[in-house]
Motif scaffolding. Structure first.
Motif, PDB file in Angstrom:
ATOM      1  N   GLN A 187      17.235 -24.565  14.322  1.00 54.41           N
ATOM      2  CA  GLN A 187      16.233 -24.130  15.290  1.00 54.41           C
ATOM      3  C   GLN A 187      16.142 -22.606  15.353  1.00 54.41           C
ATOM      4  N   ILE A 188      17.290 -21.939  15.327  1.00 57.76           N
ATOM      5  CA  ILE A 188      17.301 -20.473  15.414  1.00 57.76           C
ATOM      6  C   ILE A 188      16.656 -19.857  14.175  1.00 57.76           C
ATOM      7  N   ILE A 189      17.020 -20.354  12.998  1.00 54.34           N
ATOM      8  CA  ILE A 189      16.475 -19.795  11.763  1.00 54.34           C
ATOM      9  C   ILE A 189      14.963 -20.026  11.701  1.00 54.34           C
ATOM     10  N   LYS A 190      14.505 -21.205  12.105  1.00 51.56           N
ATOM     11  CA  LYS A 190      13.060 -21.470  12.128  1.00 51.56           C
ATOM     12  C   LYS A 190      12.346 -20.515  13.083  1.00 51.56           C
ATOM     13  N   ALA A 191      12.971 -20.235  14.247  1.00 47.18           N
ATOM     14  CA  ALA A 191      12.368 -19.326  15.213  1.00 47.18           C
ATOM     15  C   ALA A 191      12.217 -17.925  14.637  1.00 47.18           C
ATOM     16  N   HIS A 192      13.048 -17.561  13.669  1.00 46.15           N
ATOM     17  CA  HIS A 192      12.955 -16.261  12.991  1.00 46.15           C
ATOM     18  C   HIS A 192      12.142 -16.350  11.701  1.00 46.15           C
ATOM     19  N   LYS A 193      11.368 -17.451  11.553  1.00 43.07           N
ATOM     20  CA  LYS A 193      10.507 -17.670  10.386  1.00 43.07           C
ATOM     21  C   LYS A 193      11.303 -17.701   9.088  1.00 43.07           C
ATOM     22  N   GLY A 194      12.515 -18.199   9.198  1.00 48.66           N
ATOM     23  CA  GLY A 194      13.370 -18.332   8.028  1.00 48.66           C
ATOM     24  C   GLY A 194      13.627 -19.785   7.688  1.00 48.66           C
ATOM     25  N   ILE A 195      14.415 -19.977   6.665  1.00 50.86           N
ATOM     26  CA  ILE A 195      14.775 -21.337   6.250  1.00 50.86           C
ATOM     27  C   ILE A 195      16.258 -21.379   5.932  1.00 50.86           C
ATOM     28  N   ILE A 196      16.830 -22.571   6.034  1.00 50.64           N
ATOM     29  CA  ILE A 196      18.230 -22.766   5.667  1.00 50.64           C
ATOM     30  C   ILE A 196      18.299 -23.920   4.681  1.00 50.64           C
ATOM     31  N   ASN A 197      19.000 -23.711   3.591  1.00 51.43           N
ATOM     32  CA  ASN A 197      19.156 -24.722   2.550  1.00 51.43           C
ATOM     33  C   ASN A 197      20.625 -25.071   2.382  1.00 51.43           C
ATOM     34  N   LEU A 198      20.870 -26.285   1.923  1.00 50.33           N
ATOM     35  CA  LEU A 198      22.237 -26.764   1.734  1.00 50.33           C
ATOM     36  C   LEU A 198      22.395 -27.318   0.329  1.00 50.33           C
ATOM     37  N   LYS A 199      23.492 -26.922  -0.314  1.00 47.80           N
ATOM     38  CA  LYS A 199      23.898 -27.528  -1.579  1.00 47.80           C
ATOM     39  C   LYS A 199      25.336 -28.001  -1.412  1.00 47.80           C
ATOM     40  N   SER A 200      25.544 -29.283  -1.685  1.00 48.68           N
ATOM     41  CA  SER A 200      26.885 -29.820  -1.466  1.00 48.68           C
ATOM     42  C   SER A 200      27.079 -31.099  -2.255  1.00 48.68           C
ATOM     43  N   GLU A 201      28.315 -31.345  -2.603  1.00 45.15           N
ATOM     44  CA  GLU A 201      28.731 -32.620  -3.170  1.00 45.15           C
ATOM     45  C   GLU A 201      29.982 -33.064  -2.437  1.00 45.15           C
ATOM     46  N   GLN A 202      30.096 -34.354  -2.252  1.00 49.06           N
ATOM     47  CA  GLN A 202      31.239 -34.867  -1.512  1.00 49.06           C
ATOM     48  C   GLN A 202      32.530 -34.535  -2.255  1.00 49.06           C
ATOM     49  N   GLY A 203      33.453 -33.906  -1.507  1.00 47.14           N
ATOM     50  CA  GLY A 203      34.740 -33.516  -2.096  1.00 47.14           C
ATOM     51  C   GLY A 203      34.728 -32.170  -2.785  1.00 47.14           C
ATOM     52  N   LYS A 204      33.554 -31.489  -2.828  1.00 49.26           N
ATOM     53  CA  LYS A 204      33.460 -30.219  -3.554  1.00 49.26           C
ATOM     54  C   LYS A 204      32.920 -29.091  -2.684  1.00 49.26           C
ATOM     55  N   GLY A 205      33.039 -29.203  -1.391  1.00 44.51           N
ATOM     56  CA  GLY A 205      32.613 -28.131  -0.512  1.00 44.51           C
ATOM     57  C   GLY A 205      31.113 -28.102  -0.298  1.00 44.51           C
ATOM     58  N   ALA A 206      30.667 -27.054   0.406  1.00 43.62           N
ATOM     59  CA  ALA A 206      29.255 -26.914   0.738  1.00 43.62           C
ATOM     60  C   ALA A 206      28.856 -25.454   0.680  1.00 43.62           C
ATOM     61  N   SER A 207      27.563 -25.212   0.410  1.00 41.44           N
ATOM     62  CA  SER A 207      27.033 -23.852   0.358  1.00 41.44           C
ATOM     63  C   SER A 207      25.740 -23.806   1.159  1.00 41.44           C
ATOM     64  N   PHE A 208      25.736 -23.017   2.244  1.00 41.46           N
ATOM     65  CA  PHE A 208      24.565 -22.835   3.088  1.00 41.46           C
ATOM     66  C   PHE A 208      23.909 -21.498   2.743  1.00 41.46           C
ATOM     67  N   THR A 209      22.587 -21.545   2.492  1.00 37.22           N
ATOM     68  CA  THR A 209      21.840 -20.329   2.205  1.00 37.22           C
ATOM     69  C   THR A 209      20.814 -20.109   3.313  1.00 37.22           C
ATOM     70  N   ILE A 210      20.983 -19.012   4.062  1.00 38.00           N
ATOM     71  CA  ILE A 210      20.044 -18.654   5.124  1.00 38.00           C
ATOM     72  C   ILE A 210      19.140 -17.538   4.610  1.00 38.00           C
ATOM     73  N   SER A 211      17.834 -17.801   4.609  1.00 39.15           N
ATOM     74  CA  SER A 211      16.864 -16.826   4.114  1.00 39.15           C
ATOM     75  C   SER A 211      15.900 -16.451   5.233  1.00 39.15           C
ATOM     76  N   MET A 212      15.766 -15.124   5.474  1.00 41.61           N
ATOM     77  CA  MET A 212      14.845 -14.644   6.509  1.00 41.61           C
ATOM     78  C   MET A 212      14.104 -13.416   5.988  1.00 41.61           C
ATOM     79  N   PRO A 213      12.836 -13.273   6.346  1.00 43.49           N
ATOM     80  CA  PRO A 213      12.083 -12.091   5.878  1.00 43.49           C
ATOM     81  C   PRO A 213      12.652 -10.818   6.490  1.00 43.49           C
ATOM     82  N   TYR A 214      12.771  -9.777   5.670  1.00 43.27           N
ATOM     83  CA  TYR A 214      13.280  -8.519   6.191  1.00 43.27           C
ATOM     84  C   TYR A 214      12.145  -7.516   6.360  1.00 43.27           C
TER      85      TYR A 214
END
Length: 449
Positions: free
Chosen positions: A420-447
């Motif tokens: 909700q917070i990232i959307k309010a800043h006109k950004g997006i959040i993406n997730l890449k993950s596999e079970q047992g191999k951790g997770a990677s969150f990418t937060i992108s916002m216009p600068y």
């Protein structure tokens, strides 16, 4: 929420009424088809069992034509009025004789049903070489009953049309037209009985539809009640948190003002951390309360934020709370955002806490600029997330229920806040993950620059 449910219920009722209307139309159409089919069946039966109507015609034609010829000859000689001719035809002494003959034919060939019948006069026209003399010509009407026991033509159907051309002399001929109508007594019940299977299936389908509609409506109401209970729970628990947090805040201030601790830099730093985190916890509780009543982050207090230094300060505080976690930091941009520092801190902290909660011992932090977007990438070595469940991760109250995750406390609100917070800043959040191999969150916002 209540308005949406009312609209949904109203729309569902409308659809249900529409389906009932369609079902009624289909049954009515089927009934009309069955009635037409039944009438054709009666016609075909008489045709096949009366020598192609020969015996039926014999019972009518001879006596009737004899009467018509007599009336026509009298008309030529005396020129009686048309009214007299019509009355003479309708009040003839052959009515009972012809009716009895027809009744005998119907009873002999079709004993399964009770038949009402009527022979109706349509036309009585005389032709000579120069002109046509129309003595009588009307549309079929029960008032023009020549023979039979029919009381109305509403439920009757045509069994046979009779058109006769009688030669009176070498200059004159008579053309008459009659129609034999029949009606099967209680034919409606016969047709409905034949449709019993279709009616039973229709009724069962509508009852099943009503039952499913009831279940869906009840489930919707139950879900609404659950949502209300959940909201009340969040409101109550956040309210209950206010008192101890306020007490902690007051105690921290008293402790900071104590001169015996003022000379110890380590103690002052610890007290400052407690006070800062207590203030932050109060804000977080208020944030949960706001979210529980469906506020959409409309009131952001935006300011210029240099992404790398901003993230670095958050990581510094986080290290104090989680000293056993290994952090690897890579700051590769000086891009400046325009956003709400508190809400963005909440988002980043929630992602970090989520990583620790689910088994991470190492977290990699990276910032960079990509296509006018400032990106923050948080990668952990936790248990990871099944791909089938990743789409649910940012939904309110959703919590993963695999492995040893049930040992972790929470309401399933953390990543919902982040999204909700990232959307309010006109950004997006993406997730890449596999079970047992951790997770990677990418937060992108216009600068901004």
């Amino acid at each position: 929420m209540n308005r949406k449910i009312k609209i949904l219920v109203a729309f569902s009722c409308l659809i249900f009424v529409l389906l009932c209307t369609i079902q009624y139309y289909l049954v009515q159409t089927t009934y009309e088809h069955k009635v037409s089919e039944f009438k054709n069946e009666i016609k075909n039966y008489f045709y096949n069992n009366t020598n192609h109507y020969t015996s039926l015609d014999t019972a009518i034609t001879f006596s009737k034509n004899s009467l018509y010829q007599t009336l026509a000859e009298n008309y030529i000689e005396n020129k009686e009025t048309r009214f007299v001719i019509k009355n003479s035809m309708l009040k003839n002494n052959l009515r009972d004789t012809i009716s009895q003959k027809l009744k005998t034919e119907f009873a002999k060939h079709f004993s399964d049903y009770e038949i009402n019948f009527g022979l109706v006069l349509n036309k009585f026209v005389m032709y000579n070489k120069t002109k046509a003399d129309t003595i009588y010509a009307e549309k079929p009407n029960i008032r023009n009953l020549f023979a039979g026991n029919l009381k109305t033509l509403d439920d009757a159907f045509v069994l046979r049309n009779y058109t006769n051309n009688l030669v009176l002399d070498k200059h004159t001929q008579l053309i008459t037209e009659d129609t034999l109508y029949i009606s099967v007594v209680n034919y409606e019940s016969i047709v409905w009985k034949r449709m019993s299977g279709i009616l039973a299936l229709s009724v069962i389908s509508m009852l099943v539809l009503m039952f499913l509609f009831y279940l869906a409506l009840r489930a919707l109401i139950v879900q609404k009640n659950i949502n209300e209970v959940t909201t009340d729970f969040i409101n109550n628990i956040t309210h209950e948190f206010q008192t101890p947090l306020t007490t902690i805040g007051v105690s921290t201030k008293i402790l900071a003002q104590n001169t015996s601790y003022n000379q110890d830099d380590s103690m002052q730093q610890t007290i400052a951390t407690i006070e800062r985190q207590n203030n932050r916890l109060i804000k977080l509780i208020n944030q949960v309360l706001e979210c529980s009543v469906e506020q959409k982050w409309k009131h952001l207090q935006n300011q210029s934020i240099e992404i790398s230094s901003f993230v670095q300060s958050i990581i510094s505080d986080f290290k104090t709370a989680y000293p056993t976690i290994d952090f690897y930091e890579h700051y590769n941009t000086t891009a400046t955002l325009y956003g709400d520092a508190f809400h963005l801190t909440t988002a980043i902290t929630n992602v970090l806490q989520n990583a620790v909660k689910y088994g991470s011992t190492k977290i990699v932090i990276e910032t960079k600029s990509v296509d006018n977007f400032a990106q923050l990438i948080i990668t952990d070595n936790g248990i990871g997330i099944d791909k089938k469940k990743q789409s649910l991760l940012f939904k309110k109250f959703y919590r993963i229920n695999e492995g040893n995750i049930h040992n972790n406390k929470g309401l399933g609100l953390g990543l919902y806040y982040v999204n909700q917070i990232i959307k309010a800043h006109k950004g997006i959040i993406n997730l890449k993950s596999e079970q047992g191999k951790g997770a990677s969150f990418t937060i992108s916002m216009p600068y901004v620059y």
